[in-house]
Scaffold this motif. Structure first.
Motif, PDB file in Angstrom:
ATOM      1  N   ILE A 110       0.820  -1.204   0.000  1.00  9.92           N
ATOM      2  CA  ILE A 110       0.000   0.000   0.000  1.00  9.92           C
ATOM      3  C   ILE A 110       0.863   1.267   0.000  1.00  9.92           C
ATOM      4  O   ILE A 110       0.371   2.368   0.205  1.00  9.92           O
ATOM      5  CB  ILE A 110      -0.982   0.035   1.197  1.00  9.92           C
ATOM      6  CG1 ILE A 110      -0.231  -0.011   2.531  1.00  9.92           C
ATOM      7  CG2 ILE A 110      -1.995  -1.086   1.123  1.00  9.92           C
ATOM      8  CD1 ILE A 110      -1.116   0.226   3.744  1.00  9.92           C
ATOM      9  N   ARG A 151      -6.341   3.091   3.416  1.00  9.10           N
ATOM     10  CA  ARG A 151      -5.556   1.993   2.848  1.00  9.10           C
ATOM     11  C   ARG A 151      -5.009   1.088   3.941  1.00  9.10           C
ATOM     12  O   ARG A 151      -4.991  -0.135   3.802  1.00  9.10           O
ATOM     13  CB  ARG A 151      -4.417   2.560   1.988  1.00  9.10           C
ATOM     14  CG  ARG A 151      -4.875   2.804   0.554  1.00  9.10           C
ATOM     15  CD  ARG A 151      -3.751   3.330  -0.288  1.00  9.10           C
ATOM     16  NE  ARG A 151      -3.405   4.690   0.122  1.00  9.10           N
ATOM     17  CZ  ARG A 151      -2.182   5.201   0.035  1.00  9.10           C
ATOM     18  NH1 ARG A 151      -1.199   4.476  -0.419  1.00  9.10           N
ATOM     19  NH2 ARG A 151      -1.971   6.442   0.409  1.00  9.10           N
ATOM     20  N   ALA A 181      -5.327  -2.937   4.488  1.00 11.21           N
ATOM     21  CA  ALA A 181      -4.168  -3.805   4.734  1.00 11.21           C
ATOM     22  C   ALA A 181      -4.360  -4.590   6.023  1.00 11.21           C
ATOM     23  O   ALA A 181      -4.032  -5.772   6.101  1.00 11.21           O
ATOM     24  CB  ALA A 181      -2.894  -2.976   4.812  1.00 11.21           C
ATOM     25  N   LEU A 225      -6.033  -0.702  -5.803  1.00 13.94           N
ATOM     26  CA  LEU A 225      -5.781  -1.620  -4.688  1.00 13.94           C
ATOM     27  C   LEU A 225      -6.878  -2.686  -4.615  1.00 13.94           C
ATOM     28  O   LEU A 225      -6.595  -3.882  -4.509  1.00 13.94           O
ATOM     29  CB  LEU A 225      -5.697  -0.846  -3.368  1.00 13.94           C
ATOM     30  CG  LEU A 225      -5.462  -1.661  -2.102  1.00 13.94           C
ATOM     31  CD1 LEU A 225      -4.113  -2.368  -2.157  1.00 13.94           C
ATOM     32  CD2 LEU A 225      -5.547  -0.787  -0.865  1.00 13.94           C
TER      33      LEU A 225
END
Lengths: 251, 307
Positions: free
Chosen positions: A137, A157, A161, A191
């Protein structure tokens, strides 16, 4: 892998969700959209065990999970994020990722005190895994920053994760792009797609950002006033008359 | 010179008693930090620790074992084991079944537990105070003969050093170990920690066990320092330690340490310069002042209202 049949959720006299069905395949990004107050988050809350649905079935990998407590569902591999970021803000970025792997390194306290080779090995593995995801990330250089000091986009993000280090099969993202600028939204977009492509995770997504939804979804379910309105590929949904009516009003 | 010696004496007394308060205060603050309840039975856990240590010492003496380090270590280990099991059991029996209800319910349950344990001790050990053998004697004296002499006893040094060791171990444990990391996560967001697969019940139990173990250490130390124990031994000490925790900012471990020391010093200064009878007046006035001007305590963080 996930099938929802005729889900209903009643709050007192209000039927917030009524007859919603949904099925999510392996490696699929499935979006739930609908106007404000349509019941999207309610569906999510039922799926993740925050609410006990008043009716209907939720089947995950062949097992009925409706009404199970949230932590059991998350341990089965269905992990969610929230509309509001819920990181451990007073812990560092890497600690946020380590603490999420707590269960996977289940060694006892004594092993931790004497630091057995086995304990060290597991601790090293979880650190490797955290570092891997930080790199993924793009936040490796922020590893020791307190999570509360990150920018909003970074927090989003990091939250994803943190879900991923628990090795889920299905990820539920509740408005992940809320409050992000266009550049951050684009990063998030990539992502999410890579989670599906590279890690074989299914994603259920609630989102208001239509560009994001149309770009990355394999299928979309539209809900309006608690009832299912349409379901299909982004093209089908975009062309659906009922959907246009619900979003734009009667012509 | 005389004045300085007198002042130092009060400071030493204050640091001694304050560090013991700090040890007990950690139990209050950790439990509050994690589940947001005040464990009013914590003072009784400390009292049980003191009694267990006394019983262990008496037992060893009866067996003819008098080698001091062995006696102390055995007493300490026994006190820690018994108090920790009590701490764990109290949580299982009285708090876990009512967890998540209205905040008043666990509070009342805690008060009930406290009364129960006190009265149990009255029955089991008698209500009169029991003498605690003085195991660590002697000390250093400063100052000339015939004038005020400042004394620093080995017992005071023991209390201070033991507390320092406990605090260091605890801080390292919380900041470095995996369980410590999980403790911090649970105290920040219990629901989220649970979702991420942390066994929150285990972490909560661990918190009670750690707090009880530190209280047991304080029980042995203060028992030897005061030279006697009684079933109400834990009541005032618990109240003081709770005050120390609030003073430092409840929920904050460094806050509990600081709060304990400040309270201890405030008390001994009052006894030294004003009168022993005023020490509680001063320490609780201090609490009221802190609450008026800094309601979160010295090192506490304000609770952010979530919108």
């Amino acid at each position: 892998m996930l099938e929802i049949q005729n889900l209903a959720m009643r709050f007192g006299g209000l039927l917030a969700v009524d007859g919603v069905s949904l099925d999510v395949q392996e490696r699929e990004i499935h979006s739930i959209i609908g106007p404000n107050g349509a019941g999207k988050t309610t569906v999510f809350n039922c799926m993740s065990g925050f609410y006990k649905p008043s009716g209907g079935k939720i089947i995950f990998q062949g097992k009925e999970i409706q009404g199970k407590p949230d932590y059991k569902i998350s341990r089965m591999g269905m992990v969610r994020t929230f509309q509001h970021v819920r990181l451990f803000t007073q812990m560092s970025v890497v600690e946020n990722l380590l603490v999420a792997q707590h269960r996977h390194l289940n060694t006892n306290l004594l092993a931790g005190l004497v630091k057995t080779p086995n304990y060290r090995e597991r601790e090293r593995k979880s650190l490797d895994r955290a570092a891997y995801w930080l790199e993924r990330i793009g936040m490796l250089d922020q590893a020791n920053v307190d999570a509360g000091n990150l920018s909003y986009g970074q927090q989003r993000r990091l939250e994803i994760a943190r879900c991923m280090v628990t090795k889920p099969q299905l990820l539920m993202l509740d408005e992940p792009a809320a409050g992000l600028n266009p550049a951050e939204t684009l990063e998030l977009n990539q992502l999410i797609v890579s989670l599906k492509e590279d890690y074989s995770v299914s994603v259920v997504l609630i989102e208001h950002d239509m560009n994001l939804v149309m770009d990355i979804s394999d299928r979309i379910t539209v809900i309006n006033q608690g009832r299912p309105l349409a379901s299909g590929t982004p093209q089908e949904v975009r062309a659906n008359k009922d959907v246009i009516k619900a979003y734009l009003g009667e012509a | 010179m005389q004045d300085l010696l007198y002042f130092s004496q009060q400071l030493i007394n204050g640091l001694t008693i304050g560090s013991a308060y700090a040890l007990i205060a950690i139990g209050y603050t950790m439990v509050y930090g994690i589940i947001g309840m005040i464990n009013f039975a914590h003072g009784e856990i400390y009292m049980i620790g003191a009694y267990t240590a006394l019983i262990a010492i008496t037992g060893l003496t009866a067996l003819g074992i008098a080698w001091l380090p062995l006696v102390l270590v055995v007493a300490l280990v026994c006190a820690i084991l018994v108090s920790s099991s009590m701490g764990w059991a109290v949580e299982r029996v009285a708090y876990r079944p009512v967890r998540g209800r209205h905040r008043l319910i666990p509070l009342i349950s805690a008060i009930g537990m406290s009364i129960f344990l006190q009265n149990y001790m009255h029955l089991a050990q008698g209500s009169r105070n029991v003498g605690f053998p003085i195991l660590i004697e002697g000390g250093f004296n400063f100052g000339s003969d015939g004038a005020f002499q400042m004394s620093l006893s080995y017992m005071q040094i023991t209390i201070f050093v033991t507390t320092l060791i406990c605090m260091t171990v605890l801080s390292t444990f919380i900041s470095r170990s995996r369980t410590g990391r999980a403790c911090r996560a649970v105290s920040q967001d219990l629901g989220m920690a649970n979702l991420l697969g942390i066994d929150t019940n285990r972490i909560i139990s661990a918190t009670f066990i750690i707090g009880a173990a530190l209280a047991a250490v304080a029980g042995l130390l203060l028992g030897m320092y005061y030279g006697s124990v009684d079933p109400l031994f834990g009541f005032i000490a618990g109240l003081k330690a709770f005050t120390a925790a609030v003073l430092g900012g409840i929920g904050s471990i460094p806050g509990a340490m600081l709060g304990g020391l400040i309270l201890g010093i405030a008390e001994s200064m009052t006894s030294g310069y004003l009168s022993g009878e005023y020490k509680d007046v001063i320490s609780f006035s201090l609490l009221i002042l802190i609450l008026l001007f800094k309601p979160t305590g010295l090192l506490g963080k304000p609770e952010v209202e979530k919108i």
